[in-house]
Design an enzyme around this catalytic site. Sequence first.
Site, mmCIF file in Angstrom:
data_model
loop_
_atom_site.group_PDB
_atom_site.id
_atom_site.type_symbol
_atom_site.label_atom_id
_atom_site.label_comp_id
_atom_site.label_asym_id
_atom_site.label_seq_id
_atom_site.Cartn_x
_atom_site.Cartn_y
_atom_site.Cartn_z
ATOM 1 N N ASP A 196 -36.613 63.433 38.294
ATOM 2 C CA ASP A 196 -37.098 64.132 37.108
ATOM 3 C C ASP A 196 -36.014 64.221 36.037
ATOM 4 O O ASP A 196 -34.873 64.588 36.324
ATOM 5 C CB ASP A 196 -37.560 65.538 37.509
ATOM 6 C CG ASP A 196 -38.041 66.347 36.326
ATOM 7 O OD1 ASP A 196 -39.112 66.019 35.792
ATOM 8 O OD2 ASP A 196 -37.335 67.292 35.929
ATOM 9 N N GLU A 237 -37.875 58.935 36.286
ATOM 10 C CA GLU A 237 -38.884 59.454 35.347
ATOM 11 C C GLU A 237 -38.242 59.538 33.972
ATOM 12 O O GLU A 237 -37.327 60.333 33.735
ATOM 13 C CB GLU A 237 -39.367 60.840 35.809
ATOM 14 C CG GLU A 237 -40.501 61.409 34.962
ATOM 15 C CD GLU A 237 -40.058 62.467 33.971
ATOM 16 O OE1 GLU A 237 -40.877 62.854 33.117
ATOM 17 O OE2 GLU A 237 -38.893 62.918 34.026
#
Length: 472
Positions: A196, A237
């Site tokens: 993330d 990501e």
Amino acid sequence: MPRRPQLITYPDSLGGGLEALADLLDDQLDGVFRGVHILPPYPSSGDRGFAPLNYSEIEPRFGSWADVERIARGLDVLLDVMINHLSRHSPEFEAFARSGRASDSADLFVTLDKVWPAGDPPAADVARIFLRKPNAPFSTVAIQETGERERVWTTFGTADWSEQIDLDVRSAATRALIDGWLAGLASHGVRAVRLDAVGYVIKKAGTSCFMVEPDIWEFLDWIAEVAGSHGLVALPEVHDRFETHRRIAAHGHWTYDFALPGLVLHAFATADATALSAHLSASPERQFTTLDTHDGIPVRPDLDGILEPAEMVALAERIVSRGGNVNRILSAPDPTDVDVHQLNCTYYAALDCDDERYLAARAIQLFARGVPQIYYVGLLAGENDAAAVARTADGRAVNRHDYTGAEIETALSRPVVQRLLDLVRLRNTHPAFDGRLEEVEGRDGSLRLGWRNGAARCALDVDLASGSFAIS
């Protein structure tokens, strides 16, 4: 990583916890998916799990590691690692806030002197930084034992407050910490980790501090190697222009196709497949596809260079007219620029709750290259949850409804959901999808996608004007 469909869900959004999720995957959804991305199930101080206290525990109200291990026995489990930051309430940062640079964890964090030796960034450098929150991405911490004030990097915070404190991924201490996290996740049967906010991990004077080259490639190579040593697949990501994803894939890493959701909506709105078919032709094999996630439908920078500014504005206006809302860009280089970052709306509502168009959109996703991920609200063809937005004051809550067991049963009985499950099963089981996407053709308001694996063939034809589709 098998290129078969995965479910995305919060740990408590389908029945209230991980045990209910495991039951659902074993029962009504048995054989539908090959994997599941469980959004952060760890103890967290905010951002619905994305401000983790640690990676060694499961938040007790969600369940336990035994529930995750049960799911992992039958499906590939993907979990998030918030690679850019930790919670301000984590043991590591609390030790730093207590003892400052005398603490064992001091080197985990990005004090400003690590980037600017004098500790005071020039205004020109601050102006270059790609911002995700108002003001500069720094917070001031008063050290309890000394009274000294330390400025630390907080990409997703402000000078006054941040639940998420950035990690210094260049330091040996941070890399040892990450290695330990990955080893622990693998020990519970986890198959893949989503990195993330990985685009923000490199902080370098005189740059945007986002996807800083060549440094970002060294870090991605390192973490992919470490993850691989534990039997894990690493999934970066990154929200950026499509060319960035092409470069990520060219470096041998998995990536996301965040342009697809907006391009599918644009194609249906204009009955023109030109941009969508060109994108599908160019997309890499090593990618994950989504139409909807826990965040909004990406617009900028994901569609920059693909759609014109007026087309982005039209896309946003349609979403708002259908009950959605807009996340704005906070660091647009020009105040006259399109400041639409993401659109908050369920994908079903984005297509005006039109069953046929919605299923056609899902078919396009399922026929695209890569690993298709279906968000739980999208799987149940959910409509916008305006009450959740009013209750939480978070625009993203419009697409984060938590389903009770009774609501799941009702949703699963709807024809549109049953037909979607059939489409996902087709993508999961048809041998053609073990081959290659050989045919991508968009013309005269139609789109055709065709897969071949030896004698096995599967093709999709979509009429964008009517929303009808056929699979042969």
